[in-house]
Design a protein around this motif. Sequence first.
Motif, PDB file in Angstrom:
ATOM      1  N   VAL A 207       0.862  -1.180   0.000  1.00 29.47           N
ATOM      2  CA  VAL A 207       0.000   0.000   0.000  1.00 29.47           C
ATOM      3  C   VAL A 207       0.894   1.223   0.000  1.00 29.47           C
ATOM      4  O   VAL A 207       1.642   1.454   0.964  1.00 29.47           O
ATOM      5  N   ASN A 208       0.864   1.957  -1.106  1.00 35.77           N
ATOM      6  CA  ASN A 208       1.727   3.136  -1.268  1.00 35.77           C
ATOM      7  C   ASN A 208       3.181   2.798  -0.938  1.00 35.77           C
ATOM      8  O   ASN A 208       3.890   3.557  -0.256  1.00 35.77           O
ATOM      9  N   GLY A 209       3.609   1.642  -1.432  1.00 37.27           N
ATOM     10  CA  GLY A 209       4.998   1.238  -1.282  1.00 37.27           C
ATOM     11  C   GLY A 209       5.342   0.559   0.029  1.00 37.27           C
ATOM     12  O   GLY A 209       6.465   0.056   0.194  1.00 37.27           O
ATOM     13  N   ILE A 210       4.416   0.505   0.985  1.00 34.28           N
ATOM     14  CA  ILE A 210       4.679  -0.152   2.268  1.00 34.28           C
ATOM     15  C   ILE A 210       4.278  -1.616   2.155  1.00 34.28           C
ATOM     16  O   ILE A 210       3.173  -1.943   1.712  1.00 34.28           O
ATOM     17  N   ASP A 211       5.167  -2.492   2.566  1.00 32.18           N
ATOM     18  CA  ASP A 211       4.921  -3.930   2.506  1.00 32.18           C
ATOM     19  C   ASP A 211       3.824  -4.287   3.511  1.00 32.18           C
ATOM     20  O   ASP A 211       4.036  -4.247   4.722  1.00 32.18           O
ATOM     21  N   LEU A 212       2.641  -4.658   2.995  1.00 36.18           N
ATOM     22  CA  LEU A 212       1.530  -5.014   3.876  1.00 36.18           C
ATOM     23  C   LEU A 212       1.717  -6.408   4.474  1.00 36.18           C
ATOM     24  O   LEU A 212       1.349  -6.653   5.621  1.00 36.18           O
ATOM     25  N   VAL A 213       2.305  -7.309   3.720  1.00 44.82           N
ATOM     26  CA  VAL A 213       2.393  -8.705   4.145  1.00 44.82           C
ATOM     27  C   VAL A 213       3.366  -8.871   5.313  1.00 44.82           C
ATOM     28  O   VAL A 213       3.028  -9.447   6.346  1.00 44.82           O
ATOM     29  N   SER A 214       4.574  -8.349   5.175  1.00 38.06           N
ATOM     30  CA  SER A 214       5.588  -8.592   6.201  1.00 38.06           C
ATOM     31  C   SER A 214       6.226  -7.320   6.748  1.00 38.06           C
ATOM     32  O   SER A 214       7.104  -7.393   7.606  1.00 38.06           O
ATOM     33  N   GLY A 215       5.802  -6.165   6.274  1.00 36.43           N
ATOM     34  CA  GLY A 215       6.352  -4.894   6.758  1.00 36.43           C
ATOM     35  C   GLY A 215       5.462  -4.257   7.796  1.00 36.43           C
ATOM     36  O   GLY A 215       4.757  -4.926   8.544  1.00 36.43           O
ATOM     37  N   GLY A 216       5.471  -2.917   7.825  1.00 36.54           N
ATOM     38  CA  GLY A 216       4.631  -2.208   8.779  1.00 36.54           C
ATOM     39  C   GLY A 216       5.019  -2.500  10.213  1.00 36.54           C
ATOM     40  O   GLY A 216       4.213  -2.968  11.001  1.00 36.54           O
ATOM     41  N   THR A 217       6.283  -2.236  10.561  1.00 37.28           N
ATOM     42  CA  THR A 217       6.772  -2.568  11.899  1.00 37.28           C
ATOM     43  C   THR A 217       6.626  -1.412  12.877  1.00 37.28           C
ATOM     44  O   THR A 217       6.841  -1.602  14.073  1.00 37.28           O
ATOM     45  N   THR A 218       6.277  -0.224  12.392  1.00 36.25           N
ATOM     46  CA  THR A 218       6.054   0.911  13.286  1.00 36.25           C
ATOM     47  C   THR A 218       4.585   1.301  13.235  1.00 36.25           C
ATOM     48  O   THR A 218       3.879   1.000  12.269  1.00 36.25           O
ATOM     49  N   GLN A 219       4.138   1.991  14.276  1.00 32.40           N
ATOM     50  CA  GLN A 219       2.740   2.419  14.302  1.00 32.40           C
ATOM     51  C   GLN A 219       2.449   3.369  13.155  1.00 32.40           C
ATOM     52  O   GLN A 219       1.366   3.331  12.561  1.00 32.40           O
ATOM     53  N   ALA A 220       3.422   4.231  12.820  1.00 34.78           N
ATOM     54  CA  ALA A 220       3.213   5.169  11.717  1.00 34.78           C
ATOM     55  C   ALA A 220       2.994   4.430  10.403  1.00 34.78           C
ATOM     56  O   ALA A 220       2.137   4.808   9.592  1.00 34.78           O
ATOM     57  N   GLU A 221       3.761   3.346  10.181  1.00 38.08           N
ATOM     58  CA  GLU A 221       3.589   2.571   8.951  1.00 38.08           C
ATOM     59  C   GLU A 221       2.235   1.864   8.932  1.00 38.08           C
ATOM     60  O   GLU A 221       1.559   1.831   7.894  1.00 38.08           O
ATOM     61  N   VAL A 222       1.848   1.298  10.066  1.00 38.89           N
ATOM     62  CA  VAL A 222       0.559   0.613  10.112  1.00 38.89           C
ATOM     63  C   VAL A 222      -0.584   1.606   9.950  1.00 38.89           C
ATOM     64  O   VAL A 222      -1.592   1.308   9.286  1.00 38.89           O
ATOM     65  N   ASP A 223      -0.456   2.794  10.524  1.00 38.85           N
ATOM     66  CA  ASP A 223      -1.466   3.829  10.313  1.00 38.85           C
ATOM     67  C   ASP A 223      -1.578   4.163   8.828  1.00 38.85           C
ATOM     68  O   ASP A 223      -2.690   4.342   8.305  1.00 38.85           O
ATOM     69  N   ALA A 224      -0.438   4.230   8.140  1.00 39.53           N
ATOM     70  CA  ALA A 224      -0.451   4.509   6.702  1.00 39.53           C
ATOM     71  C   ALA A 224      -1.112   3.369   5.935  1.00 39.53           C
ATOM     72  O   ALA A 224      -1.847   3.608   4.961  1.00 39.53           O
ATOM     73  N   LEU A 225      -0.871   2.130   6.361  1.00 40.06           N
ATOM     74  CA  LEU A 225      -1.536   0.994   5.715  1.00 40.06           C
ATOM     75  C   LEU A 225      -3.048   1.072   5.913  1.00 40.06           C
ATOM     76  O   LEU A 225      -3.824   0.910   4.955  1.00 40.06           O
ATOM     77  N   ASN A 226      -3.472   1.324   7.157  1.00 40.50           N
ATOM     78  CA  ASN A 226      -4.913   1.422   7.436  1.00 40.50           C
ATOM     79  C   ASN A 226      -5.556   2.555   6.648  1.00 40.50           C
ATOM     80  O   ASN A 226      -6.637   2.393   6.066  1.00 40.50           O
ATOM     81  N   ASN A 227      -4.897   3.721   6.639  1.00 39.92           N
ATOM     82  CA  ASN A 227      -5.458   4.884   5.933  1.00 39.92           C
ATOM     83  C   ASN A 227      -5.503   4.647   4.428  1.00 39.92           C
ATOM     84  O   ASN A 227      -6.401   5.157   3.741  1.00 39.92           O
ATOM     85  N   GLY A 228      -4.553   3.878   3.914  1.00 35.82           N
ATOM     86  CA  GLY A 228      -4.549   3.587   2.486  1.00 35.82           C
ATOM     87  C   GLY A 228      -5.626   2.597   2.092  1.00 35.82           C
ATOM     88  O   GLY A 228      -6.253   2.733   1.033  1.00 35.82           O
ATOM     89  N   LEU A 229      -5.878   1.614   2.951  1.00 34.64           N
ATOM     90  CA  LEU A 229      -6.896   0.606   2.644  1.00 34.64           C
ATOM     91  C   LEU A 229      -8.308   1.143   2.872  1.00 34.64           C
ATOM     92  O   LEU A 229      -9.229   0.822   2.114  1.00 34.64           O
ATOM     93  N   TRP A 230      -8.467   1.946   3.919  1.00 31.61           N
ATOM     94  CA  TRP A 230      -9.791   2.459   4.265  1.00 31.61           C
ATOM     95  C   TRP A 230      -9.728   3.972   4.367  1.00 31.61           C
ATOM     96  O   TRP A 230      -9.594   4.543   5.470  1.00 31.61           O
ATOM     97  N   PRO A 231      -9.796   4.679   3.224  1.00 33.12           N
ATOM     98  CA  PRO A 231      -9.614   6.132   3.212  1.00 33.12           C
ATOM     99  C   PRO A 231     -10.715   6.854   3.982  1.00 33.12           C
ATOM    100  O   PRO A 231     -11.865   6.421   4.000  1.00 33.12           O
TER     101      PRO A 231
END
Length: 550
Positions: A207-231
Amino acid sequence: MGDFVVKLVRCLFVAVMAGSLLGCGGGGGGGSSYSGGGGGGGTVTPPAGGWVAGVFQAASSFKDKCAAARTGSDIEGNPFPDRAGTATDEKNWLRSWTRETYLWNTEVADTNPALGGTRLQYFDTLKTFATTASGKPKDDFHFSEPTAEYLARRNSAATASYGAEFVVISANVPRDVRVVFTEPGSPAEELSGGQKKLIRGSRILTVNGIDLVSGGTTQAEVDALNNGLWPASSGTTTTLTVQDPGASSSRTIMVTSQNLVTKAVNRTRILNSGGQKVGYILFNTFSPYSSETEIVTAMQQMQTEGVADLVLDLRYNGGGLLAVASQVSYMVAGDTRTAGKTFESLRFNAAAGTRDPVTGEANDPVPFYRTGLGFTVADGTPLPSLNLPRVFVLATGNTCSASEAVVNGLRGAGVEVVLIGDGTCGKPYGFYPQDNCGETYYTIQFQGVNHLGFGDYADGFVPNNASGSFGVRLPGCKVNDDYGHELGDAGEGLLAAALGYRSTATCPALVSSAVRSSSASVSTSKLPSIAVEKPERWIMERNRDMTLPR
């Protein structure tokens, strides 16, 4: 507002109408006399010390007496009814309102509202703590939220979305998020190079270049994943890398969110099975009002095609307008099977008698509606009917409320319901949302029962071959949801099982999981991982909505 309330017809909880209920006082009883424990006994002298166990003052005597009174008007333009009061007044209102209207009012422990705790802590105690046969709470729907949030959500007809529903199969590394379905004509369905942007079963890899499967190790990255999937708003453009079912490679797409309203009838199909026509309808919500037009049009297509059987796909349908559920049931069953029968009756607490304790109106049953009601089909327009002795219902744990009312209502009319998929959510109950002093409370006030007086399915309806000993068993098959085929494809797991059962009355072997891991490279070394979090469905989306057109 007075006329608005009068025109409500036994409203359980309505996305559009409930504002009128927010303005009404407590149901049942006026004045300030005290009444004894069962809701029936005569009046007594108010006790000098205030609270006496089992003695209740009318809820209306405490209504809108607030520790922090609001001033002005709400977002709908209705003046706030608040007047000066205390925190104890607010808790006294909750106590009396519960006694007057709660379905299991005699199972609530009566404690002194003047003692410690906030109004919300006190509200948490005003319910039954009994459990069902399976051990789940009998009242699993006790809830409140700030009224400002309630009104904001109720007045948001459209929601920012790409037009794709995602399922989170695994929220933690290795994460697995897939497409469940797409809305017709939505950004998620726009053709790109001759191919839909997203299809059922597509696995989201980045999602916007962040690895959803095995990345997202910081809260900021996970927030970006959530915001990208559910705008959160329309106009949000997101780049997704996805892998389609059966594909060995990934592809990258861009989607831009729009304000979308869920399409009630997502798709229809006419299938050939054993030389006969079988109709298929993916029906995802009984709301908004457009659901009336969409389902009537779909049923007309089925009638015109002369289908011998119908597969009604309710696996993602959480509920909505009960009147439309009644119309759907009539269109399946037809005149002969529904003649002289009721679709659903509301059962309130014993003290309510023959009246709705919230509205004060006569507790009249919901009939099988045979005509348009004026939501989006002209009032009095005859509805098509298939006159079927049975119907195949595709279900999951997301099949709830008004969807379950269709199953129960048809069974009450003698129609065989064959259940394919999984057990339903188990919600034969309903409530009226009620504002007091800026908080909107949801407390179970009735149980829906069919023509035979049956409504005991708090553990859901389950296919007959499912494991376990709980739930109301129906003919049919336990089948895992299949993300490898499009909905409406005769090879899709639940639909294929329905067609097979129709021919042989047997079920396919149950596989452990319908989801296979994608061939995407997955690393679990980046730990600890943080779970992605899909926004919860609003409680109003999983409820019987008793609105009728005004």
